[in-house]
Design a protein around this motif. Structure first.
Motif, short mmCIF file in Angstrom:
data_model
loop_
_atom_site.label_atom_id
_atom_site.label_comp_id
_atom_site.label_asym_id
_atom_site.label_seq_id
_atom_site.Cartn_x
_atom_site.Cartn_y
_atom_site.Cartn_z
N LEU A 186 66.52 19.54 32.17
CA LEU A 186 66.40 18.36 31.32
C LEU A 186 65.51 17.30 31.97
N ASP A 187 65.61 17.20 33.28
CA ASP A 187 64.77 16.27 34.02
C ASP A 187 63.29 16.65 33.88
N MET A 188 63.01 17.93 34.02
CA MET A 188 61.63 18.40 33.87
C MET A 188 61.13 18.19 32.44
N ASP B 49 78.60 18.68 25.35
CA ASP B 49 77.16 18.77 25.14
C ASP B 49 76.48 17.91 26.19
N THR B 50 75.17 18.07 26.31
CA THR B 50 74.40 17.22 27.22
C THR B 50 72.98 17.12 26.70
N TRP B 51 72.18 16.18 27.24
CA TRP B 51 70.88 15.91 26.63
C TRP B 51 69.98 15.09 27.56
N LEU C 95 76.74 21.84 35.34
CA LEU C 95 75.70 21.08 34.63
C LEU C 95 74.62 20.59 35.59
N LYS C 96 75.06 19.99 36.69
CA LYS C 96 74.12 19.43 37.66
C LYS C 96 73.25 20.53 38.27
N HIS D 261 65.81 9.50 29.93
CA HIS D 261 67.14 9.29 30.50
C HIS D 261 67.95 10.57 30.33
N VAL D 262 68.33 11.18 31.44
CA VAL D 262 69.17 12.38 31.38
C VAL D 262 70.64 11.96 31.40
N ALA D 263 71.42 12.51 30.48
CA ALA D 263 72.84 12.15 30.37
C ALA D 263 73.56 12.41 31.69
N LYS D 264 74.32 11.42 32.13
CA LYS D 264 75.07 11.56 33.39
C LYS D 264 76.56 11.80 33.17
#
Length: 206
Positions: free
Chosen positions: A32-34, A68-70, A24-25, A54-57
């Motif tokens: 997602l950061d972009m 999932d992630t967001w 993920l990282k 805010h990117v999910a950590k």
């Protein structure tokens, strides 16, 4: 920002918490950061509020790898879960673009009252291909075309009286569809979706 790829969605099939978090990282979080950076000025202008992304950590996870992630946007630099917010994220099967009020938010009863008052207008304003979710931890969605009076009344009642109730509205794109979009197409789709969802955001702040 770079386009989403099949590899991004495949992250969720990586076994084990540590290995999946590393994947993920490495693959998804930079994108997602972009996305967060790209869309923050747009959302700030559209909502009239200064927005922060805010990117999910997934920091609290100790055993189960995330499914999932967001990235989420809200009008608070420190967090978003207590506030009405916008989200873009991925499950293994699809991309989601949401307006969301989740269980931690204290505005749910007030939002429910205003939803009740404005529903007839909103019913027409929200496109038929949009979908609803009532639990952000599950991939299931409910079509807007199926939001009859009974379903809406059930939603309003839960938002007023059930602590763990949630409401999310937006669109989903299949993994295959999302992976074929250019970065420009993705950004345009997100902006158009958020623009359509603005009445719900305003309802939560009126």
């Amino acid at each position: 920002m770079n386009c989403l790829t099949e590899q991004d969605f495949a992250v969720f099939s990586v076994p084990g918490l540590e290995a999946r978090m590393d994947a993920l990282k490495e693959t998804l979080r930079p994108k997602l950061d972009m996305l967060g950076q790209e869309l923050t000025p747009f959302l700030s202008a559209e909502t009239g509020d200064e927005m922060f992304y805010h990117v999910a950590k997934h920091a609290r996870r100790t055993v189960h790898p995330p499914k999932d992630t967001w990235v989420a946007w809200a009008s608070n630099k420190r967090g978003y879960k207590m506030l009405p917010h916008f989200q873009v994220g991925l499950w293994e099967t699809h991309l989601f673009i949401w307006f969301a009020i989740i269980y931690e938010s204290p505005v749910k009863p007030l939002f429910a009252e205003r939803l009740e008052q404005e529903w007839e207008t909103l019913r027409e304003a929200i496109p038929k291909h949009f979908v609803w979710s009532f639990d952000h931890t599950k991939p299931d969605t409910f079509p807007h075309s199926g939001m009859d009076d009974e379903k809406v009344n059930e939603l309003i009642h839960k938002l007023k009286h059930v602590k763990k109730s949630e409401v999310l509205c937006g669109i989903t794109l299949s993994r295959e569809q999302a992976a074929t979009m250019s970065a420009e197409e993705l950004l345009k789709t997100v902006e158009e979706t958020f623009d359509t969802l603005l009445p719900l955001y305003r309802l939560s702040h009126a």
